[in-house]
Design a protein around this motif. Structure first.
Motif, PDB file in Angstrom:
ATOM      1  N   THR A   1       0.830  -1.207   0.000  1.00 39.78           N
ATOM      2  CA  THR A   1       0.000   0.000   0.000  1.00 39.78           C
ATOM      3  C   THR A   1       0.863   1.254   0.000  1.00 39.78           C
ATOM      4  O   THR A   1       0.585   2.208  -0.734  1.00 39.78           O
ATOM      5  N   ILE A   2       1.921   1.249   0.802  1.00 42.79           N
ATOM      6  CA  ILE A   2       2.821   2.402   0.851  1.00 42.79           C
ATOM      7  C   ILE A   2       3.488   2.610  -0.507  1.00 42.79           C
ATOM      8  O   ILE A   2       3.606   3.740  -0.986  1.00 42.79           O
ATOM      9  N   GLY A   3       3.899   1.534  -1.142  1.00 40.41           N
ATOM     10  CA  GLY A   3       4.518   1.627  -2.473  1.00 40.41           C
ATOM     11  C   GLY A   3       3.551   2.195  -3.505  1.00 40.41           C
ATOM     12  O   GLY A   3       3.921   3.050  -4.322  1.00 40.41           O
ATOM     13  N   CYS A   4       2.300   1.716  -3.477  1.00 36.38           N
ATOM     14  CA  CYS A   4       1.284   2.253  -4.400  1.00 36.38           C
ATOM     15  C   CYS A   4       1.051   3.732  -4.128  1.00 36.38           C
ATOM     16  O   CYS A   4       0.946   4.537  -5.066  1.00 36.38           O
ATOM     17  N   TYR A   5       0.992   4.106  -2.867  1.00 36.00           N
ATOM     18  CA  TYR A   5       0.779   5.498  -2.500  1.00 36.00           C
ATOM     19  C   TYR A   5       1.936   6.370  -2.991  1.00 36.00           C
ATOM     20  O   TYR A   5       1.713   7.424  -3.600  1.00 36.00           O
TER      21      TYR A   5
ATOM     22  N   LEU B   1       7.956  20.278  -2.105  1.00 33.50           N
ATOM     23  CA  LEU B   1       8.204  20.637  -0.709  1.00 33.50           C
ATOM     24  C   LEU B   1       7.138  20.031   0.194  1.00 33.50           C
ATOM     25  O   LEU B   1       7.443  19.478   1.258  1.00 33.50           O
ATOM     26  N   PHE B   2       5.875  20.095  -0.230  1.00 32.18           N
ATOM     27  CA  PHE B   2       4.794  19.502   0.556  1.00 32.18           C
ATOM     28  C   PHE B   2       4.962  17.989   0.673  1.00 32.18           C
ATOM     29  O   PHE B   2       4.654  17.404   1.712  1.00 32.18           O
ATOM     30  N   ILE B   3       5.439  17.351  -0.379  1.00 33.25           N
ATOM     31  CA  ILE B   3       5.652  15.904  -0.346  1.00 33.25           C
ATOM     32  C   ILE B   3       6.719  15.560   0.689  1.00 33.25           C
ATOM     33  O   ILE B   3       6.558  14.633   1.488  1.00 33.25           O
TER      34      ILE B   3
ATOM     35  N   VAL C   1       7.981  13.346   6.186  1.00 26.37           N
ATOM     36  CA  VAL C   1       8.537  13.531   7.535  1.00 26.37           C
ATOM     37  C   VAL C   1       7.433  13.432   8.581  1.00 26.37           C
ATOM     38  O   VAL C   1       7.585  12.746   9.602  1.00 26.37           O
ATOM     39  N   VAL C   2       6.303  14.094   8.327  1.00 21.49           N
ATOM     40  CA  VAL C   2       5.185  14.049   9.266  1.00 21.49           C
ATOM     41  C   VAL C   2       4.643  12.622   9.387  1.00 21.49           C
ATOM     42  O   VAL C   2       4.357  12.142  10.496  1.00 21.49           O
ATOM     43  N   ALA C   3       4.510  11.919   8.265  1.00 16.79           N
ATOM     44  CA  ALA C   3       3.972  10.555   8.283  1.00 16.79           C
ATOM     45  C   ALA C   3       4.846   9.628   9.124  1.00 16.79           C
ATOM     46  O   ALA C   3       4.330   8.865   9.957  1.00 16.79           O
TER      47      ALA C   3
ATOM     48  N   ILE D   1       4.970   7.839  17.049  1.00 12.22           N
ATOM     49  CA  ILE D   1       4.232   8.271  18.239  1.00 12.22           C
ATOM     50  C   ILE D   1       3.248   7.175  18.638  1.00 12.22           C
ATOM     51  O   ILE D   1       2.566   6.587  17.797  1.00 12.22           O
ATOM     52  N   ASP D   2       3.170   6.931  19.934  1.00 15.53           N
ATOM     53  CA  ASP D   2       2.263   5.919  20.466  1.00 15.53           C
ATOM     54  C   ASP D   2       0.808   6.315  20.187  1.00 15.53           C
ATOM     55  O   ASP D   2       0.428   7.483  20.304  1.00 15.53           O
ATOM     56  N   ALA D   3      -0.010   5.365  19.838  1.00 16.46           N
ATOM     57  CA  ALA D   3      -1.413   5.620  19.514  1.00 16.46           C
ATOM     58  C   ALA D   3      -2.173   6.221  20.696  1.00 16.46           C
ATOM     59  O   ALA D   3      -3.119   6.988  20.505  1.00 16.46           O
ATOM     60  N   GLN D   4      -1.762   5.902  21.912  1.00 16.26           N
ATOM     61  CA  GLN D   4      -2.429   6.440  23.103  1.00 16.26           C
ATOM     62  C   GLN D   4      -2.333   7.969  23.143  1.00 16.26           C
ATOM     63  O   GLN D   4      -3.237   8.641  23.615  1.00 16.26           O
TER      64      GLN D   4
END
Length: 157
Positions: free
Chosen positions: A15-19, A55-57, A62-64, A70-73
């Protein structure tokens, strides 16, 4: 109970590769739409549409990966805060937003960048709704829970 450590092998790489492929193709399409044979190599110039998108990509990647670490909690804890901020920004854009194509739905940021709060509101609504529905004793068979879930979904509208 032990905590499970995040591993890159746990990700759905297909899925990540397709994205990534779709993002790259979209970036190339933006570049092709603005292509000027007299000004080659402008794909990384942020004064162009393709440069800004590039730049947005980079920022998005980085954000992804930061979100993955980060822990889901943490997200469960701040989901309603993010939701409230998104609602505030949706109201603020009506007062302080710049009109684009007849709609006052954008904030103009320094450097010619624009921010549309409705994009944050989509994420915040999903996060708040999932936190609510994951709560203890929440049953979609109870009318009050269904009404609250619909309210969380419709309020940003």
């Amino acid at each position: 109970m032990t905590r499970r450590v995040f591993s890159l092998w746990d990700l759905d790489w297909i899925t990540i590769g397709c994205y990534i492929g779709l993002v790259f193709m979209g970036w190339l399409m933006i570049y092709a739409a603005d292509y000027d044979p007299d000004l080659p190599k402008r794909m990384f110039d942020i004064s162009t549409h393709a440069g800004k998108q590039g730049l947005f990509i980079i920022i998005s990647v980085v954000v992804a990966f930061s979100i993955l670490l980060i822990d889901a909690q943490f997200f469960k804890t701040i989901s309603y805060i993010i939701y409230a901020v998104a609602i505030f920004l949706l109201i603020a854009v009506l007062v302080y937003g710049a009109a684009t194509n007849g709609a006052s739905s954008w904030f103009v940021l320094p450097g010619g960048f624009k921010f549309q709060p409705s994009e944050l509101a989509k994420f915040a609504t999903c996060l708040a709704l999932s936190t609510y529905l994951a709560g203890i004793n929440i049953s979609m068979r109870k009318t009050e829970h269904v009404i609250k879930a619909i309210g969380i979904f419709l309020f940003p509208s």
